[in-house]
Write a protein that holds these residues in place. Sequence first.
Motif, PDB file in Angstrom:
ATOM      1  N   THR A   1       0.832  -1.209   0.000  1.00 45.47           N
ATOM      2  CA  THR A   1       0.000   0.000   0.000  1.00 45.47           C
ATOM      3  C   THR A   1       0.868   1.261   0.000  1.00 45.47           C
ATOM      4  O   THR A   1       0.619   2.207  -0.752  1.00 45.47           O
ATOM      5  CB  THR A   1      -0.925   0.009   1.236  1.00 45.47           C
ATOM      6  N   VAL A   2       1.902   1.265   0.848  1.00 46.91           N
ATOM      7  CA  VAL A   2       2.758   2.455   0.942  1.00 46.91           C
ATOM      8  C   VAL A   2       3.551   2.631  -0.355  1.00 46.91           C
ATOM      9  O   VAL A   2       3.718   3.758  -0.843  1.00 46.91           O
ATOM     10  CB  VAL A   2       3.688   2.367   2.182  1.00 46.91           C
ATOM     11  N   HIS A   3       3.973   1.521  -0.947  1.00 50.91           N
ATOM     12  CA  HIS A   3       4.669   1.616  -2.231  1.00 50.91           C
ATOM     13  C   HIS A   3       3.777   2.310  -3.267  1.00 50.91           C
ATOM     14  O   HIS A   3       4.227   3.214  -3.976  1.00 50.91           O
ATOM     15  CB  HIS A   3       5.068   0.219  -2.720  1.00 50.91           C
ATOM     16  N   LEU A   4       2.514   1.888  -3.336  1.00 44.99           N
ATOM     17  CA  LEU A   4       1.590   2.503  -4.307  1.00 44.99           C
ATOM     18  C   LEU A   4       1.406   3.984  -4.005  1.00 44.99           C
ATOM     19  O   LEU A   4       1.428   4.822  -4.911  1.00 44.99           O
ATOM     20  CB  LEU A   4       0.233   1.790  -4.270  1.00 44.99           C
ATOM     21  N   ALA A   5       1.229   4.300  -2.728  1.00 46.47           N
ATOM     22  CA  ALA A   5       1.045   5.717  -2.350  1.00 46.47           C
ATOM     23  C   ALA A   5       2.257   6.548  -2.767  1.00 46.47           C
ATOM     24  O   ALA A   5       2.118   7.690  -3.234  1.00 46.47           O
ATOM     25  CB  ALA A   5       0.807   5.826  -0.849  1.00 46.47           C
ATOM     26  N   MET A   6       3.448   5.939  -2.639  1.00 47.20           N
ATOM     27  CA  MET A   6       4.672   6.678  -2.984  1.00 47.20           C
ATOM     28  C   MET A   6       4.757   6.965  -4.484  1.00 47.20           C
ATOM     29  O   MET A   6       5.449   7.897  -4.896  1.00 47.20           O
ATOM     30  CB  MET A   6       5.907   5.905  -2.509  1.00 47.20           C
ATOM     31  N   GLN A   7       4.058   6.150  -5.296  1.00 49.28           N
ATOM     32  CA  GLN A   7       4.055   6.429  -6.740  1.00 49.28           C
ATOM     33  C   GLN A   7       3.242   7.688  -7.044  1.00 49.28           C
ATOM     34  O   GLN A   7       3.421   8.328  -8.078  1.00 49.28           O
ATOM     35  CB  GLN A   7       3.456   5.251  -7.543  1.00 49.28           C
ATOM     36  N   LEU A   8       2.318   8.007  -6.123  1.00 51.54           N
ATOM     37  CA  LEU A   8       1.432   9.156  -6.343  1.00 51.54           C
ATOM     38  C   LEU A   8       2.019  10.455  -5.806  1.00 51.54           C
ATOM     39  O   LEU A   8       1.538  11.537  -6.128  1.00 51.54           O
ATOM     40  CB  LEU A   8       0.076   8.897  -5.667  1.00 51.54           C
ATOM     41  N   GLY A   9       3.035  10.349  -4.970  1.00 49.37           N
ATOM     42  CA  GLY A   9       3.652  11.546  -4.389  1.00 49.37           C
ATOM     43  C   GLY A   9       4.227  11.221  -3.030  1.00 49.37           C
ATOM     44  O   GLY A   9       4.138  10.080  -2.566  1.00 49.37           O
TER      45      GLY A   9
END
Length: 243
Positions: free
Chosen positions: A190-198
Amino acid sequence: MESKRNERLSRLRVAVCAACKRLPSAGLVVGHAGNVSGIDRAAGRVVIKPSGIDYDLLQPEDLVEVDLATGAVVDGDLRPSVDLPHHLFLYRNLPEIGGVVHTHSTYATAFAIQERAIPVCCTGIADVFGGEIPCAPYADNVADHIGRAILATISVAPAVLLAKHGVFCWGSSVAKAIYHAEQVEQAARTVHLAMQLGPVQSLSQTQVAMWNDRFQHRYGQVRNEPTVGSAAMNLPTMASVEE
Ligand SMILES: O=C(CO)[C@@H](O)[C@H](O)COP(=O)(O)O
């Protein structure tokens, strides 16, 4: 007395075997990677996965029983997991734990390769872990180097990433340790995906404490066993193993 002890140990074998099989089915390992152990503290025995074994074929009787104090194999024809010394080190130094799980689960190991903690940036991570999931510095596989690196890094979360390696988790039972291994991977994904967004920001300590307090003390039913993990897997908990 002896028969009660034997019964406890065979129930522990069943729990560790079921948890081992959960590793590939939950997508936490590929091939022979990873391992699970559980402890019967009254008997002073640790039950652990044999090294390099097919999870599909694993049976409770294949597990290796080890003396906690000496590290000697006391029951089993197969060689124990190569990570036995780290499991023993954790049991000797964390007297409250009942199970240990090691994985190379994909997203969590990606954070470990980057030597980055998984930040406590959403309520689900605060609930389960009560803080970030820290990353221990790289340690080689000699003697107790990995155990010491984990122990020096532990904060509040029942899990530590190991730089360039993977994840170690634990819990009061084998079922809770597996639950934590699943939750670490879920958090990392989840955090990896969030990091792709900013950029991501951690919750404040006050907010983390509030979420964690409710989840740990007032969430779910009276025994507050994880509703994923022991219940879903129908695994015996350490409490029932100790009955
Ligand atoms: O990380 C490691 C070895 O460094 C382990 O996770 C192996 O991937 C599995 O070893 P065994 O438990 O089968 O001995």
